[in-house]
Write an enzyme that holds these catalytic residues in place. Structure first.
Site, mmCIF file in Angstrom:
data_model
loop_
_atom_site.group_PDB
_atom_site.id
_atom_site.type_symbol
_atom_site.label_atom_id
_atom_site.label_comp_id
_atom_site.label_asym_id
_atom_site.label_seq_id
_atom_site.Cartn_x
_atom_site.Cartn_y
_atom_site.Cartn_z
ATOM 1 C CG ASP A 21 -67.375 8.105 -29.779
ATOM 2 O OD1 ASP A 21 -66.235 6.961 -29.634
ATOM 3 O OD2 ASP A 21 -67.259 8.996 -30.282
ATOM 4 C CB CYS A 40 -64.280 5.035 -35.560
ATOM 5 S SG CYS A 40 -64.602 4.184 -36.944
ATOM 6 C CG HIS A 70 -68.080 7.460 -35.499
ATOM 7 N ND1 HIS A 70 -66.210 7.696 -34.959
ATOM 8 C CD2 HIS A 70 -67.980 7.320 -33.879
ATOM 9 C CE1 HIS A 70 -66.173 7.580 -33.239
ATOM 10 N NE2 HIS A 70 -67.176 7.608 -32.858
#
Lengths: 648, 325
Positions: free
Chosen positions: A468, A408, A452
Site C-alpha cells: 500500500d 490514494c 481505497h
C-alpha cells in the site's frame, strides 16, 4: 336506503381528503411534477366542493379527466406498466375518485385505494421512517373507513377506534411475519430500474474517482466478525482488481473464466465474518484479503475477486472467511504476468528511466525492486490530500517528481507503473480500507469514504504481495482512518470528523442495521435459524403453516375472550331461560332476541296451548328472578326444575 | 317475526281483565274508555304519563278528541281543569296572570292566570309565539310561576296536556327540540276505527256524559299512586336494556342524534308507571317497549327522515335492533 347508497356527508368527505393527502404526499417525489400539480388541484377542488357544497362535476368530465391522466402517464413513461407508472396512475385515480364521492361505496373504494398507495411507498423505500409513516397513514385510512360507516364520532374517537383495531391486528401481523413460509428473495421484489444511480466503486480508476467517493458517508457494507475484529491496518476489503492501464485510467480485465473455489492454499488463522452488502448494481462482492471461502452463488475471478452470479441490486448478506497470510498465485500463468507488465507506448519517461535503473541494478530480484520503489516513495515526501492539482499527460511523472500531492489512486497508479517499468508484474486493487466498529451493535461499518486503492506486486516464490503506497506517506490513513490522514480544513463529510455527533449516529445506524438484518433481511435462512433456536427442528413450510394456524387461532381466542370477558358472566336465570327458549325453538317456536319474556310466553302459549300453563309459569318465574325486586334462590331452583321437566 | 306481528298477540292478551291490576286505576281507565272509544292504548299512556308526574303532548288533527280526553282525565281524577286556547297574539300574562291596581285597597292585586289549576289543557300550543310558549314551558318545568317578582307555587298535582297541530300546517311556530323534551310523552290519537266510530255516532252526547262523570279517586290517592310509581323496581338487567337502547341510537347512523340521558330517565319513569298500571312492582322489557313510541316520538328522528315518520314504526325498528341483554 341501502348502506352503500347513503350519500357521503361533509365530515366523511373531509376524512377522505385528509387520507388521500396522507397517502399520496410521500409519493410526491416519485411522480412527475405535472401529476403532483394535477393531484393538488383535484384535492383543492374536493375541498371547495365540500366547503361550498358545490355540485359534483359531471360524469363525462371525470371520464375525460381520467383518460387525459392515463394518456399523460403513458406519454411520460411510454408505458402504463411497471412500478413508477403504476403508482402515478393510482395517484391520478385517487385524486379523481375524490371528485365523484356520491355514495358510501365511493368512500370505501377511496379508502381502499389509499391502502394500495401506502403499499406503493414500499416499492421505493423500505426504511424505518417509511414504515412509521405508512403505519400512521394506515391508521388514518382505517379511521376514514370507520367514518364511512358512521361519521358522527369526533375525529379523535375515530382515531382511537382505528388504533384499537390495528392493535388487535398487530399479533396476527407479527405471527404472519415470523412464521409465514418465506421465499428466497427480497421482501419487496423490485423492478430493474431501481439502482440506476448509486454511489460506489466503479470498474475503472482515474485520478479523482476515489477522492469523489470520500465525500459520501453512505454505508457500503456492514460486517459482523465471528471473533475479534482484526487490526485496522489489516482491514483491506478487496474489490475490483485493475491490471489494464491506458495511460490515464486503470480498468478491470475482461473476464477470462473464474475459479469455482479458492485456488490457493491457506495459512494462518482464518477470520470468519458475515457481510451485509448494500446494493451497488455491480457484480462484485467485497472480501477481506485474502478470500478463503466463497459465498454461495459466487465465483472467484482469475485475479481473486469474488463476484456474484447476479448484479447486487438488493441488500445481500453472505458469510465468508479470510486468510490474512495466504500465498496466492505462486504459480501464476505467464499470460497473467504478461498482462501485469503491460505499459502503454510512451509517456512518463522519468519514471520509466527510474524503473530501468532499478532493473539494471537488481536484475530479476523482484523483492529488491519492490524495496527500491518503496524507498523512492519515502524519499519523495509525497503528500496525501483530497485536493491534488490537475495532472497533464505524463501524470505519473508529474505526481512523483513535480506536484507530489495526490490521493490514494495517484499513489497506487504511480507505484504500479514504476514497478512495471522495472519489470515487476503489478496491478491496482480497488476496494475499501478500514471501517469503524459501531459500539452499539458491534457491527463494523464500512462507508463510501473508506474507499481505497492499493497495489499488488508479483514476487517469485511469494506470489501476489499487497503493497500500500499510501501507507508509506500517510500511515495514519491505514492505521486509523481518513480523517486522521487528511489535513484539517479539507472538505470531508461532516460525520468523518465530528465526534460529538458520532454517538447519536452510531445509535441510529444500529437501529437501521437491526431493521435491515431482522425485518428487511428476514429471509428463509434467518427464518430457519430463528425457528430452530425456538425449538422447531427442521421447520418446513408445512409445519410452519400448522404452527401459524394454531397460534393465530390462539390469538383469536384470546382476543375474543378479552372482548367477551364481561358478557361471559351470564346470570344463571338467563342461562336457564336460554335453555328453555332453545327447547321451544326446536318445536318451531322461536324466541326473538328482543322479545320480552312475558310477551314471548303469551305468544308461545297461543302456539302450544297444551303447554300454556307450563310456559307461563316458567316465564313468570324467570321474570321475577331477572327483573323482580328481591330474587330468591329457591325461585332459581324451581325455575331450573321446571325447565328440566319441560318437554314441549 | 317482527315486533308488530308479535305485538298483535300481546295487545289482545293484555286487554284481558287481570286480577293483578290495581282496581282504582282500572276503574279510571274504564270510565275514560267509555267516553273516548277505541283508544285504549293512548289513554293508558296518558294516565301513565300523569302517574309519572310528566306532561303530555298530543299531536293530532282537530276533532279527534284531544280536548275531551283532557277534560275526562280531570273529571275522573277529581282535579280542577282549565283550558287555554293558544293564539298568535297571546302574551305570557294571559297564561300566568297579571297584577291589577285595586283602587279600593290602593295596591296591586295579582289575578292568577288560567295556569293555576291542576289539569291544564294548552290547546294548539304551536299557534302561539315562542314567547308565550316558553312562559308555559317554564312553569311546567319548575311547577311554579314567578310574576311581578313574586314566586307562586302551582297546585299539586299539576299536569299539562298540550295539543299541537301537525307542524306542517300553516300558522304554526314549531316548538324547538329542547322545549319538546319537557314533555314526558308525545302521543297521537288518530281516527277511531269503524266500529268505535259507529258506537260514537250512535251513542249519547259526549258533553253530557263528561258532565255526569264523577271522580273515581281522591287527589291524595293520586299523589300516593305517583309515589308508588317511583318505588317500582327496575333491575340491573332492565337498566342494561335501557342503556342498550340508548347506546344503539347513539352509535348507529340510522338516527340523527341519540337519546339523551334525560330521555333515558323519561323512558324509565314512564315504564315504571306502565308497570304499575299492569299491576307489577317491577319493570319488564315489555313495559319499556310499550312506552317507547311515546317517549321517542318527539326525541328521536331517523337520519333519512324526510317527512313525518310514524313513531310506532321507528320504535319497532329500534326494538328489533336491540336484543335483550
Amino acid at each position: 336506503m341501502a348502506r352503500a347508497d347513503r350519500p357521503v356527508s361533509g365530515r366523511q368527505a373531509w376524512w377522505l381528503l385528509a387520507t388521500a393527502l396522507a397517502a399520496s404526499a410521500p409519493l410526491v417525489q416519485q411522480v412527475p411534477l405535472w401529476l403532483a400539480l394535477v393531484a393538488a388541484c383535484a384535492f383543492a377542488w374536493r375541498a371547495a366542493l365540500t366547503w361550498r357544497q358545490w355540485h359534483l362535476p359531471p360524469r363525462w368530465l371525470l371520464v375525460l379527466l381520467v383518460m387525459a391522466g392515463t394518456v399523460g402517464v403513458f406519454l411520460q413513461y411510454r408505458s402504463i406498466m411497471g412500478r413508477t407508472p403504476g403508482i402515478a396512475l393510482l395517484v391520478v385515480f385517487l385524486a379523481l375518485k375524490l371528485l365523484e364521492l356520491r355514495a358510501a361505496r365511493d368512500a370505501v373504494a377511496t379508502a381502499l385505494l389509499c391502502y394500495f398507495l401506502v403499499l406503493g411507498q414500499f416499492l421505493f423505500t423500505q426504511t424505518i421512517a417509511t414504515a412509521l409513516l405508512a403505519g400512521l397513514t394506515v391508521l388514518i385510512t382505517t379511521a376514514t373507513l370507520l367514518a364511512a360507516s358512521d361519521d358522527r364520532p369526533q375525529p379523535q374517537q375515530q382515531l382511537r377506534r382505528a388504533a384499537l383495531l390495528l392493535a388487535q391486528a398487530m399479533p396476527f401481523m407479527l405471527l404472519l411475519f415470523v412464521l409465514f413460509p418465506r421465499v428466497q428473495g427480497p421482501l419487496w421484489g423490485l423492478p430493474q430500474d431501481r439502482f440506476s444511480a448509486v454511489s460506489g466503486l466503479s470498474d475503472t480508476m482515474a485520478p479523482g474517482t476515489i477522492a469523489q467517493l470520500s465525500q459520501s458517508d453512505a454505508i457500503a457494507f456492514r460486517v459482523r466478525f465471528e471473533g475479534a475484529v482484526p487490526a485496522q491496518s489489516q482491514l483491506y476489503w478487496r474489490g475490483p482488481v485493475m491490471p489494464a492501464f491506458d495511460g490515464r485510467s486503470w480498468r478491470v480485465a475482461q473476464t477470462r473464466g473464474a475459479y469455482p473455489a479458492v485456488p490457493y492454499a491457506g495459512s494462518g488463522t482464518p477470520v470468519d465474518y458475515e457481510v451485509t452488502l448494500e446494493p451497488h448494481g455491480k457484480f462484485w462482492l467485497f472480501a477481506l484479503e485474502m478470500p478463503a471461502t466463497l459465498p454461495a452463488d459466487s465465483a472467484l475471478t482469475v485475479d481473486y475477486q469474488p463476484i456474484a452470479r447476479q448484479a447486487v441490486r438488493n441488500r445481500m448478506r453472505y458469510t465468508q472467511s479470510a486468510w490474512p497470510e495466504a500465498i496466492a498465485g505462486e504459480r501464476e500463468s505467464p499470460a497473467m504476468l504478461r498482462a501485469a507488465l503491460a505499459l502503454p507506448d510512451g509517456g512518463n519517461p522519468r519514471t520509466r528511466a527510474v524503473g530501468a535503473a532499478w532493473r539494471a541494478q537488481h536484475g530479476e530480484d523482484g523483492a529488491a525492486i519492490l524495496a527500491a520503489a518503496q524507498s523512492l516513495f519515502n524519499q519523495q515526501l509525497l503528500i496525501y490530500t483530497l485536493n491534488p492539482p490537475l495532472l497533464g499527460p505524463d501524470m505519473v511523472d508529474e505526481f512523483l517528481f513535480d506536484t507530489k500531492r495526490g490521493f490514494c489512486e495517484h499513489f497506487a497508479a504511480a507505484f504500479v507503473f514504476s514497478l512495471r517499468s522495472a519489470g515487476v508484474p503489478a496491478r491496482v486493487v480497488a476496494g475499501y480500507q478500514g471501517g469503524e466498529v459501531n459500539p452499539v451493535d458491534g457491527y463494523l461499518e464500512v462507508r463510501q469514504y473508506d474507499a481505497h486503492a492499493w497495489a499488488e506486486a508479483w514476487i517469485a516464490g511469494r506470489g501476489w504481495v499487497r503493497v500500500d503506497p499510501t501507507a508509506i506517506s500517510a500511515p495514519s490513513r491505514i492505521n486509523s482512518n481518513l480523517a486522521a490522514a487528511i489535513p484539517a480544513g479539507e472538505g470531508l463529510p461532516f460525520l468523518a470528523r465530528a465526534a460529538w455527533l458520532k454517538d447519536l449516529r452510531h445509535r441510529l445506524d444500529a437501529v437501521t442495521n437491526g431493521w435491515n438484518q431482522w425485518v428487511l433481511g428476514y429471509n428463509p435462512q434467518r427464518q430457519r435459524d430463528l425457528l430452530a433456536s425456538l425449538g422447531m427442528s427442521a421447520p418446513d413450510w408445512r409445519s410452519m403453516t400448522a404452527v401459524l394456524s394454531v397460534l393465530c387461532g390462539a390469538v383469536m381466542l384470546g382476543l375474543t375472550a378479552w372482548i367477551l370477558r364481561n358478557r361471559l358472566r351470564v346470570d344463571p336465570a338467563l342461562a336457564a331461560w336460554r335453555r328453555f327458549t332453545r327447547r321451544l325453538a326446536r318445536r318451531g317456536i322461536a324466541w326473538q332476541p328482543w322479545e320480552g319474556p312475558l310477551a314471548f310466553a303469551e305468544r308461545a302459549a297461543a302456539l302450544a296451548p297444551l303447554h300454556a300453563a307450563g310456559i307461563r309459569e316458567i316465564a313468570a318465574l324467570y321474570v321475577r328472578l331477572r327483573y323482580g325486586p328481591a330474587p330468591q334462590g329457591s325461585d332459581l331452583e324451581r325455575l331450573k326444575r321446571r325447565i328440566a321437566g319441560f318437554r314441549p | 317475526m317482527t315486533y308488530n306481528e308479535a305485538q298483535k298477540h300481546i295487545i289482545h292478551q293484555s286487554l284481558r281483565p287481570d286480577p293483578m291490576r290495581l282496581p282504582e286505576l282500572e276503574a279510571v281507565l274504564a270510565d275514560i274508555n267509555r267516553i273516548i272509544l277505541g283508544k285504549e292504548r293512548p289513554i293508558r299512556l296518558s294516565v301513565a304519563c300523569l302517574l309519572a308526574r310528566g306532561h303530555l303532548l298530543i299531536e293530532d288533527l282537530p276533532g279527534v278528541g284531544k280536548t275531551t280526553l283532557a277534560h275526562v282525565l280531570a273529571r275522573v281524577l277529581g282535579l280542577d281543569f282549565q283550558r287555554i286556547q293558544f293564539t298568535s297574539d297571546m302574551l305570557p300574562a294571559d297564561i300566568l296572570g297579571v297584577s291589577i291596581f285595586d283602587r279600593g285597597s290602593g295596591a296591586f292585586h295579582f289575578h292568577p292566570g288560567p295556569i293555576f289549576t291542576q289539569v291544564v289543557l294548552a290547546d294548539e300550543i304551536n299557534r302561539a309565539t315562542p314567547k308565550a310558549q316558553s312562559a308555559l314551558l317554564e312553569a311546567m318545568e319548575e311547577r311554579q310561576v314567578t310574576a311581578e317578582g313574586e314566586t307562586r307555587a302551582l297546585p299539586q298535582p299539576f299536569f299539562v296536556i298540550a295539543t299541537q297541530n301537525p307542524t306542517h300546517q300553516i300558522g304554526t311556530f314549531p316548538l324547538p327540540e329542547s322545549q319538546l323534551d319537557r314533555f314526558l310523552l308525545k302521543i297521537e290519537l288518530g281516527y277511531p276505527d269503524a266500529a268505535a266510530e259507529r258506537e260514537l255516532l250512535a251513542g249519547a252526547d259526549r258533553h253530557e256524559m263528561v258532565a255526569n262523570l264523577g271522580p273515581r279517586i281522591a287527589p291524595q290517592q293520586l299523589i300516593d299512586l305517583q309515589n308508588k310509581v317511583r318505588a317500582v323496581h327496575a333491575s340491573a338487567a332492565l337498566i342494561d336494556y335501557v342503556q342498550a337502547l340508548a347506546a344503539h341510537t347513539r352509535t348507529t347512523p340510522r338516527w340523527q342524534a341519540g337519546l339523551s340521558p334525560r330521555a333515558c330517565l323519561a323512558l324509565l319513569a314512564v315504564a315504571r308507571a306502565w308497570a304499575l298500571l299492569e299491576g307489577r312492582d317491577h319493570v319488564l322489557p315489555e313495559d319499556v317497549q310499550a312506552v317507547l313510541p311515546g317517549v321517542i316520538a318527539h326525541r328521536l328522528r331517523p337520519a333519512d327522515d324526510v317527512a313525518h315518520t310514524d313513531s310506532h314504526a321507528v320504535a319497532a325498528a329500534l326494538i328489533e335492533a336491540v336484543p335483550l341483554p
